[in-house]
Design a protein around this motif. Structure first.
Motif, mmCIF file in Angstrom:
data_model
loop_
_atom_site.group_PDB
_atom_site.id
_atom_site.type_symbol
_atom_site.label_atom_id
_atom_site.label_comp_id
_atom_site.label_asym_id
_atom_site.label_seq_id
_atom_site.Cartn_x
_atom_site.Cartn_y
_atom_site.Cartn_z
ATOM 1 N N GLU A 1 -6.704 -14.570 2.422
ATOM 2 C CA GLU A 1 -6.433 -13.284 3.070
ATOM 3 C C GLU A 1 -5.172 -13.364 3.924
ATOM 4 O O GLU A 1 -4.361 -12.418 3.938
ATOM 5 N N GLN B 1 -7.375 1.770 -0.626
ATOM 6 C CA GLN B 1 -8.104 1.534 0.614
ATOM 7 C C GLN B 1 -7.331 0.513 1.437
ATOM 8 O O GLN B 1 -6.821 -0.473 0.919
ATOM 9 N N THR B 2 -7.254 0.771 2.735
ATOM 10 C CA THR B 2 -6.493 -0.114 3.611
ATOM 11 C C THR B 2 -7.343 -0.516 4.813
ATOM 12 O O THR B 2 -8.420 0.039 5.045
ATOM 13 N N TRP B 3 -6.858 -1.470 5.556
ATOM 14 C CA TRP B 3 -7.502 -1.861 6.816
ATOM 15 C C TRP B 3 -6.445 -1.955 7.898
ATOM 16 O O TRP B 3 -5.264 -2.187 7.609
ATOM 17 N N ARG C 1 -3.315 -3.542 2.442
ATOM 18 C CA ARG C 1 -4.175 -3.242 1.303
ATOM 19 C C ARG C 1 -5.457 -4.078 1.333
ATOM 20 O O ARG C 1 -5.441 -5.277 1.544
ATOM 21 N N LYS C 2 -6.573 -3.386 1.059
ATOM 22 C CA LYS C 2 -7.840 -4.077 0.817
ATOM 23 C C LYS C 2 -7.945 -4.397 -0.662
ATOM 24 O O LYS C 2 -7.269 -3.792 -1.487
ATOM 25 N N THR D 1 0.825 -1.220 0.000
ATOM 26 C CA THR D 1 0.000 0.000 0.000
ATOM 27 C C THR D 1 0.852 1.261 0.000
ATOM 28 O O THR D 1 0.336 2.349 -0.184
#
Length: 609
Positions: free
Chosen positions: A471, A411-413, A513-514, A381
């Motif tokens: 994941e 978009q990240t988490w 990273r999403k 990311t």
């Protein structure tokens, strides 16, 4: 091209040759140091990115030193390209390969023995023939240049067995300096080049691997054809480019589909007849706006400076291969784009190719590690360029501002807790197991291997059921590429690094990273070559390009052999009206002024009126 050479043997200063033959006023990067090393009779090993000016590092000392420079090059296309460009600049250059008729080859050999050649290009298999080595023993030689030197490395992605025998040059021509050059080599490959070519005493010159003019973009596949078409229509209308695919069938299908969409697209792969491949390559070099759809069989040594984009429709097998292939864009230093579309099916396919290869177990392990590093680059990311350069042991202090993650942050988490679970599990399982086993433990598997090692009794067993195995694999790859984990040993075991301590102590958080949302339509951009021209300049720009195309067709060479885009833009900016003023434009040397100057001056004068 029919006109006599203007290069004179009395013009032996590298600076004179740079200005009068090649039309430039100053050296770039380490070029001057490399040339000085060869002028002093010493050997050199040069790592310089594609478009960084490697060729001048041996072409200029070959002209400045007594005798003929011999260039070992792996591809016929590269030899023809470079010889055409050198002849256009007034240099006495030739090549000997299987495409040269017997009578012509005899003329070239005679010119070599009579001191009438400045540069001779040879394929390694031709050079190694006893007859050729005997011929070279009778000639005066200024240097040997071994281009694409990574071909010597069995770890490299373009291994050529003939290159392994080039150490004979050191034995048979001990007083002729040698220079080995490549655009891509990690430290292991560099060491292997030096060992296999007997370059133990060579000076090493390692330029920055950074190509700031290339914009790197990587996206997960979401209807890859639609994504490619959107990219081409919005940004690359009329531009030359390369589209890489993993299989021959996909190459042909993609080329056919692009033609149906109104583009000029030509397939290129090793299964096509040699005559078809040669014709498609010729069209790519000489026509404007042609797209080649290819397997990796296409590209090494293609000296076309104005490739504006390289698109990968499948995942490259390593970061080295990705860097080498994307480096075929923007050799002229102008803005260019590298687009990569990847999916997990690519990972499966490449993994199967590794497992079914005939390499040793050690080789397969290295290939798996390289594939994981490539995936890590895809999923990161932070700045892609920083990660890419770090792979080649180079640090970029600040994010580049010219890759997709810098321009449109993904978009990240908050993966701090998940990362801590993974790192703890790696530690508690002994830092010797691969990702698959660690993920099995995290997800609470009770398979035979987990029970055999007692890992079903660990405190980390079953604490990661909230994420799927896919994941977790993404978490592993991103932690490896960020330096929290490293992969090593016979079984690609995961090990913690010092960098993970703050994370485990709760002093640091990590964002991963999403999966990206649907790609948004990119804004239409003007062609990169014309990007800094005003609307008032465009008629002159187009007229100069038309003049270049006409001259190129008359002389049977690609347009860039006449002048690069950057040189045409220099003419638009300076509006020279005399030969002296035109000579002041970067890229205009004495020979090209003599051959092409009047035609361009006529166009420039028309517009000044």
């Amino acid at each position: 091209m029919g006109s006599p050479a203007v290069y004179s043997a009395t013009m032996n200063s590298p600076q004179d040759i740079l200005e009068h033959v090649f039309g430039y006023t100053q050296f770039r990067g380490p070029q001057a140091e490399v040339i000085d090393t060869l002028m002093a009779g010493r050997d050199a090993l040069v790592l310089m990115p594609t478009g960084g000016g490697k060729s001048l590092c041996y072409q200029i000392p070959a002209l400045a030193r007594p005798g003929c420079g011999v260039v070992i090059s792996p591809l016929i296309a590269l030899m023809q390209d470079q010889v055409e460009a050198l002849q256009a600049a007034g240099v006495r250059a030739a090549f000997l390969n299987s495409s040269v008729a017997f009578d012509e080859a005899q003329d070239i050999e005679s010119a070599l023995l009579h001191g009438e050649l400045d540069l001779l290009y040879l394929a390694p298999e031709r050079l190694l023939q006893p007859r050729t080595l005997g011929l070279l023993q009778r000639a005066q030689l200024s240097l040997f240049a071994i281009d694409e030197a990574h071909c010597v490395s069995q770890w490299g992605h373009d291994f050529r067995a003939d290159y392994l025998q080039l150490n004979c040059l050191h034995e048979q021509f001990p007083n002729v300096p040698r220079i080995a050059l490549t655009a891509t080599a990690d430290q292991r490959t560099r060491a292997e080049i030096a060992t296999r070519l007997d370059l133990g005493d060579a000076r090493h010159f390692v330029s920055s691997f950074d190509r700031p003019n290339i914009q790197y973009r990587i996206a997960q596949k979401d209807n890859a054809r639609r994504q490619l078409l959107q990219f081409l229509q919005a940004e690359q209308q009329g531009n030359a480019g390369i589209v890489y695919c993993l299989s021959r069938a996909k190459v042909e299908n993609t080329a056919e589909w692009l033609n149906q969409q109104g583009f000029t697209a030509l397939p290129y792969h090793a299964g096509l007849p040699a005559a078809t491949r040669a014709e498609h390559q010729r069209r790519f070099l000489r026509e404007e706006g042609v797209i080649v759809v290819a397997t990796i069989a296409f590209g090494m040594g293609i000296d076309k400076p104005d490739v504006r984009f390289v698109a990968h429709m499948d995942l490259p097998k390593s970061v080295e291969a990705y860097y080498q292939e994307t480096g075929r864009a923007g050799r002229d230093g102008e803005p260019s784009t590298a687009l990569l579309l990847y999916g997990f099916e690519d990972v499966v396919k490449l993994g199967q190719m590794v497992e079914s290869s005939e390499g040793s177990e050690e080789h397969k392990r290295q290939e798996r590690a390289r594939l994981n590093a490539m995936l890590g680059l895809c999923e990161i990311t932070s700045c892609r360029r920083q990660a890419l350069l770090r792979y080649f042991a180079e640090e970029l202090p600040e994010p580049c501002g010219n890759c997709d993650t810098c321009l449109e942050p993904p978009q990240t988490w908050d993966a701090t807790e998940a990362a801590a679970k993974l790192l703890s599990c790696v530690y508690r399982t002994g830092q010797r197991f691969g990702a698959a086993h660690v993920i099995d433990v995290l997800r609470g598997s009770e398979n035979e291997k987990v029970r055999k090692f007692g890992h079903d009794q660990l405190s980390t067993h079953g604490i990661g059921t909230e994420l799927s195995a896919n994941e977790w694999r993404g978490v592993v790859r991103q932690l490896v590429v960020r330096g929290y984990l490293e992969v090593e040993g016979e079984f690609q075991g995961l090990r913690l690094t010092e960098a993970c301590r703050p994370l485990l102590r709760g002093e640091e958080t990590v964002q991963l990273r999403k999966l990206p949302p649907k790609a948004a339509r990119a804004e239409t951009r003007r062609s990169a070559a014309a990007a800094d021209l005003t609307p008032a300049d465009e008629p002159l720009w187009n007229a100069l390009r038309a003049c270049r195309k006409q001259l190129a067709d008359e002389h049977g060479v690609p347009p860039y052999v006449v002048f690069h885009d950057a040189t045409l833009r220099g003419m638009v900016s300076a509006r020279p009206q005399t030969r002296e003023e035109l000579l002041g434009v970067s890229g205009v040397g004495d020979s090209k002024l003599e051959r092409f100057g009047d035609a361009f001056l006529a166009v420039l004068r028309d517009f000044s009126e």
